[in-house]
Design a protein around this motif. Sequence first.
Motif, PDB file in Angstrom:
ATOM      1  N   ASN A 199       2.920   3.342  -7.828  1.00  0.00           N
ATOM      2  CA  ASN A 199       2.588   2.547  -9.016  1.00  0.00           C
ATOM      3  C   ASN A 199       3.828   2.298  -9.868  1.00  0.00           C
ATOM      4  OD1 ASN A 199       0.022   2.605  -8.114  1.00  0.00           O
ATOM      5  ND2 ASN A 199      -0.866   3.684  -9.858  1.00  0.00           N
ATOM      6  N   GLN A 228       0.833  -1.210   0.000  1.00  0.00           N
ATOM      7  CA  GLN A 228       0.000   0.000   0.000  1.00  0.00           C
ATOM      8  C   GLN A 228       0.863   1.255   0.000  1.00  0.00           C
ATOM      9  OE1 GLN A 228      -2.985  -0.015  -0.784  1.00  0.00           O
ATOM     10  NE2 GLN A 228      -3.304  -2.214  -0.551  1.00  0.00           N
ATOM     11  N   ARG A 244       5.743  -0.445  -8.408  1.00  0.00           N
ATOM     12  CA  ARG A 244       5.001  -1.709  -8.584  1.00  0.00           C
ATOM     13  C   ARG A 244       5.221  -2.316  -9.971  1.00  0.00           C
ATOM     14  NH1 ARG A 244      -0.949  -0.510  -5.955  1.00  0.00           N
ATOM     15  NH2 ARG A 244      -0.258  -0.229  -3.802  1.00  0.00           N
ATOM     16  N   SER A 246      -1.486   1.841 -14.184  1.00  0.00           N
ATOM     17  CA  SER A 246      -2.576   2.405 -13.385  1.00  0.00           C
ATOM     18  C   SER A 246      -2.634   1.615 -12.076  1.00  0.00           C
ATOM     19  CB  SER A 246      -3.905   2.267 -14.128  1.00  0.00           C
ATOM     20  OG  SER A 246      -4.246   0.895 -14.204  1.00  0.00           O
ATOM     21  N   THR A 247      -3.350   2.148 -11.108  1.00  0.00           N
ATOM     22  CA  THR A 247      -3.473   1.436  -9.829  1.00  0.00           C
ATOM     23  C   THR A 247      -4.081   0.053 -10.059  1.00  0.00           C
ATOM     24  OG1 THR A 247      -3.681   3.520  -8.670  1.00  0.00           O
ATOM     25  CG2 THR A 247      -4.464   1.565  -7.496  1.00  0.00           C
ATOM     26  N   LEU A 248      -5.084  -0.003 -10.932  1.00  0.00           N
ATOM     27  CA  LEU A 248      -5.741  -1.289 -11.215  1.00  0.00           C
ATOM     28  C   LEU A 248      -4.741  -2.274 -11.833  1.00  0.00           C
ATOM     29  CD1 LEU A 248      -8.428  -2.801 -11.127  1.00  0.00           C
ATOM     30  CD2 LEU A 248      -8.869  -1.987 -13.453  1.00  0.00           C
ATOM     31  N   GLU A 249      -3.994  -1.806 -12.828  1.00  0.00           N
ATOM     32  CA  GLU A 249      -2.989  -2.685 -13.449  1.00  0.00           C
ATOM     33  C   GLU A 249      -1.937  -3.125 -12.436  1.00  0.00           C
ATOM     34  OE1 GLU A 249      -2.506  -1.088 -18.015  1.00  0.00           O
ATOM     35  OE2 GLU A 249      -1.820   0.200 -16.387  1.00  0.00           O
ATOM     36  N   SER A 250      -1.548  -2.195 -11.573  1.00  0.00           N
ATOM     37  CA  SER A 250      -0.441  -2.487 -10.655  1.00  0.00           C
ATOM     38  C   SER A 250      -0.809  -3.567  -9.638  1.00  0.00           C
ATOM     39  CB  SER A 250      -0.010  -1.215  -9.919  1.00  0.00           C
ATOM     40  OG  SER A 250      -0.929  -0.880  -8.904  1.00  0.00           O
ATOM     41  N   THR A 251      -2.099  -3.698  -9.347  1.00  0.00           N
ATOM     42  CA  THR A 251      -2.501  -4.647  -8.289  1.00  0.00           C
ATOM     43  C   THR A 251      -2.114  -6.081  -8.641  1.00  0.00           C
ATOM     44  OG1 THR A 251      -4.701  -4.763  -9.250  1.00  0.00           O
ATOM     45  CG2 THR A 251      -4.426  -3.288  -7.377  1.00  0.00           C
ATOM     46  N   GLN A 252      -1.996  -6.368  -9.934  1.00  0.00           N
ATOM     47  CA  GLN A 252      -1.583  -7.724 -10.337  1.00  0.00           C
ATOM     48  C   GLN A 252      -0.196  -8.073  -9.816  1.00  0.00           C
ATOM     49  OE1 GLN A 252      -1.863  -8.008 -14.600  1.00  0.00           O
ATOM     50  NE2 GLN A 252      -3.819  -6.919 -14.597  1.00  0.00           N
TER      51      GLN A 252
END
Length: 198
Positions: A115, A111, A118, A148-154
């Motif tokens: 990004n 957290q 990440r 993006s934050t969404l992409e980075s979560t992977q």
Amino acid sequence: MSDGLDVLDAVLEQSWGLLAQGLHDRHSPFRQGVLATYSDNGPQARYVVLRHVDKANRCIGFHSDYRADKIVQIQKSANVSWCFFGDKQQLRLSGIAAIHAGDAIAEAAWQATSNLSRRCYLTEQAPGTQSDIAASGLSAELEQRQPSTLESTQGFTQFAVIRITLESIEWLHLGANGHRRARFDWHHQAWQGSWLIP
Ligand SMILES: Cc1cc2nc3c(=O)[nH]c(=O)nc-3n(C[C@H](O)[C@H](O)[C@H](O)COP(=O)(O)O)c2cc1C
């Protein structure tokens, strides 16, 4: 020595101070150090960035891809050594490493990660995988931008936090009037310091 570093307690304070400086100042020479691990083919050393300093718990740490060779090496042998140098001082730290992946410690560190940082964890293939060409392992698109934050979560699946509980701290100061060397070993719930001839 004029700066109080002829007293063991001051040297220990100074050593933790250098690590704190490395944690907070990206331009500090103590920002990154050379981490040595055991491997099946002998010792392996490489730079890693200092990401955690907890003096009260004598703990320091770094981040890595969970698929990296160093993780396998630490899983086999948790004894590691981490060496830093700057401002005429070498810090040679040894301890026991613990790997955190997918747990609360990894989640908290993730957290706090940007990004852009990440992106390191978004390669399809594991670090160290052979390639026919000079490749980053990222998609051509991600090479050009931060995820993006969404992409980075992977990347969280690949993210590992390594925490090292220190067993010894060795400090070496290079000086024109002779060097100075001190060692601190964790014994009986306290740092036991002694001077060594450099
Ligand atoms: C200045 C610098 C900082 C680095 N920081 C890290 C780091 O924090 N974590 C990491 O896993 N690799 C880091 N690397 C890459 C490692 O040195 C190493 O090349 C890579 O992790 C593969 O090592 P391994 O095969 O032993 O796992 C850094 C490299 C340099 C030059």
